[in-house]
Write a protein that holds these residues in place. Structure first.
Motif, short mmCIF file in Angstrom:
data_model
loop_
_atom_site.label_atom_id
_atom_site.label_comp_id
_atom_site.label_asym_id
_atom_site.label_seq_id
_atom_site.Cartn_x
_atom_site.Cartn_y
_atom_site.Cartn_z
N GLN A 216 25.53 50.85 23.26
CA GLN A 216 24.27 51.45 22.85
C GLN A 216 23.63 50.59 21.78
O GLN A 216 24.33 49.92 21.00
N LEU A 217 22.31 50.62 21.71
CA LEU A 217 21.63 49.94 20.62
C LEU A 217 21.92 50.68 19.33
O LEU A 217 22.02 51.91 19.31
N MET A 218 22.06 49.93 18.26
CA MET A 218 22.30 50.52 16.95
C MET A 218 21.26 49.95 15.99
O MET A 218 21.14 48.73 15.86
N ALA A 219 20.53 50.83 15.35
CA ALA A 219 19.55 50.37 14.37
C ALA A 219 20.29 49.81 13.15
O ALA A 219 21.42 50.23 12.85
N VAL A 220 19.67 48.88 12.49
CA VAL A 220 20.27 48.32 11.28
C VAL A 220 20.32 49.44 10.25
O VAL A 220 19.29 50.04 9.93
N PRO A 221 21.51 49.74 9.74
CA PRO A 221 21.60 50.81 8.73
C PRO A 221 20.84 50.43 7.47
O PRO A 221 20.83 49.28 7.05
N ARG A 222 20.18 51.40 6.90
CA ARG A 222 19.40 51.20 5.67
C ARG A 222 20.06 51.96 4.53
O ARG A 222 20.54 53.07 4.71
N LYS A 223 20.05 51.35 3.37
CA LYS A 223 20.58 51.99 2.18
C LYS A 223 19.63 53.09 1.76
O LYS A 223 18.41 52.91 1.76
N ARG A 224 20.20 54.24 1.40
CA ARG A 224 19.34 55.35 0.99
C ARG A 224 18.93 55.19 -0.45
O ARG A 224 19.54 54.70 -1.28
N SER B 98 14.83 41.89 18.12
CA SER B 98 13.59 42.17 17.40
C SER B 98 13.13 43.61 17.59
O SER B 98 12.45 44.17 16.74
N SER B 99 13.48 44.21 18.73
CA SER B 99 13.12 45.60 19.01
C SER B 99 14.00 46.11 20.15
O SER B 99 14.73 45.34 20.78
N ALA B 100 13.89 47.38 20.43
CA ALA B 100 14.64 47.97 21.55
C ALA B 100 14.18 47.40 22.88
O ALA B 100 14.91 47.46 23.88
N ASN B 101 12.98 46.84 22.92
CA ASN B 101 12.43 46.27 24.15
C ASN B 101 12.68 44.78 24.27
O ASN B 101 12.17 44.14 25.19
N ASP B 102 13.45 44.21 23.36
CA ASP B 102 13.77 42.78 23.39
C ASP B 102 14.40 42.44 24.74
O ASP B 102 15.27 43.14 25.24
N SER B 103 13.98 41.34 25.35
CA SER B 103 14.45 40.98 26.69
C SER B 103 15.94 40.66 26.73
O SER B 103 16.57 40.75 27.79
N SER B 104 16.54 40.29 25.62
CA SER B 104 17.96 39.94 25.64
C SER B 104 18.89 41.16 25.51
O SER B 104 20.10 41.01 25.66
N VAL B 105 18.35 42.35 25.28
CA VAL B 105 19.18 43.55 25.17
C VAL B 105 19.92 43.82 26.48
O VAL B 105 21.12 44.06 26.50
N GLY B 106 19.21 43.76 27.59
CA GLY B 106 19.81 44.04 28.89
C GLY B 106 20.93 43.07 29.24
O GLY B 106 21.98 43.47 29.74
N ALA B 107 20.72 41.80 28.95
CA ALA B 107 21.74 40.79 29.24
C ALA B 107 22.99 41.03 28.39
O ALA B 107 24.12 40.89 28.87
N MET B 108 22.81 41.39 27.13
CA MET B 108 23.96 41.64 26.26
C MET B 108 24.71 42.89 26.70
O MET B 108 25.95 42.90 26.74
N LYS B 109 23.98 43.94 27.08
CA LYS B 109 24.65 45.15 27.58
C LYS B 109 25.43 44.83 28.85
O LYS B 109 26.57 45.26 29.01
N ALA B 110 24.84 44.06 29.76
CA ALA B 110 25.52 43.72 31.01
C ALA B 110 26.77 42.89 30.75
O ALA B 110 27.77 43.03 31.46
N ARG B 111 26.73 42.06 29.75
CA ARG B 111 27.88 41.19 29.46
C ARG B 111 29.10 41.98 28.98
O ARG B 111 30.23 41.64 29.31
N PHE B 112 28.87 43.04 28.19
CA PHE B 112 29.99 43.73 27.58
C PHE B 112 30.26 45.13 28.12
O PHE B 112 31.30 45.72 27.83
#
Length: 151
Positions: free
Chosen positions: A143-151, A71-85
């Motif tokens: 690294q976190l990657m923002a959802v790409p947006r169509k220009r 949901s955001s860069a501060n989402d609590s599951s970001v750290g767990a996913m980074k640690a996993r991979f």
């Protein structure tokens, strides 16, 4: 994981030749096609074997496999996913320092995960590598990657 095609720079030589490949070369396009296929294969395998939401982003130079949706860069599951991979730090017994051990996904022809120990490699026993064996290395520092947006 990131998959890229070959690239190069045209370099004039004294006799009019060049070194490497330029982006206009047909070989570069087929390298990018191979990179895209590897990314699609890894994405499908991660969905089945690692049971994660995996996605592929293709751009002009590479294909990137991403995991998770946050949901955001501060989402609590970001750290767990980074640690996993992410690469794991391990103490080298011979030299007193830390080594980073890149995480990998290895499968056999039936798509079954093959155990991988960074210290000894694949745990295949005396049978050697299985037929249809595939292995992919994850990016060592996700690294976190923002959802790409169509220009």
């Amino acid at each position: 994981a990131t998959f890229a095609g070959q690239s190069g720079v045209e370099t004039p030589l004294g006799f009019g030749g060049r070194i490497g490949k330029s982006f206009g070369d047909k070989d570069v396009e087929s390298d990018l096609d191979i990179a895209a296929q590897e990314a699609r294969d890894l994405c499908a395998t991660m969905r089945q074997v690692e049971n994660v939401d995996a996605y592929v982003w293709h751009d002009r130079y590479q294909s990137v496999v991403t995991v998770g949706a946050f949901s955001s860069a501060n989402d609590s599951s970001v750290g767990a996913m980074k640690a996993r991979f992410a690469a794991r730090q391990q103490v080298n017994a011979l030299v007193p320092r830390f080594n980073n051990s890149v995480q990998v996904l290895a499968i056999d022809a039936e798509g079954r995960k093959i155990p991988f120990d960074p210290e000894i490699g694949l745990n295949t026993g005396s049978a050697g590598l299985p037929p249809g064996f595939r292995i992919w290395a994850y990016d060592p520092s996700p690294q976190l990657m923002a959802v790409p947006r169509k220009r």
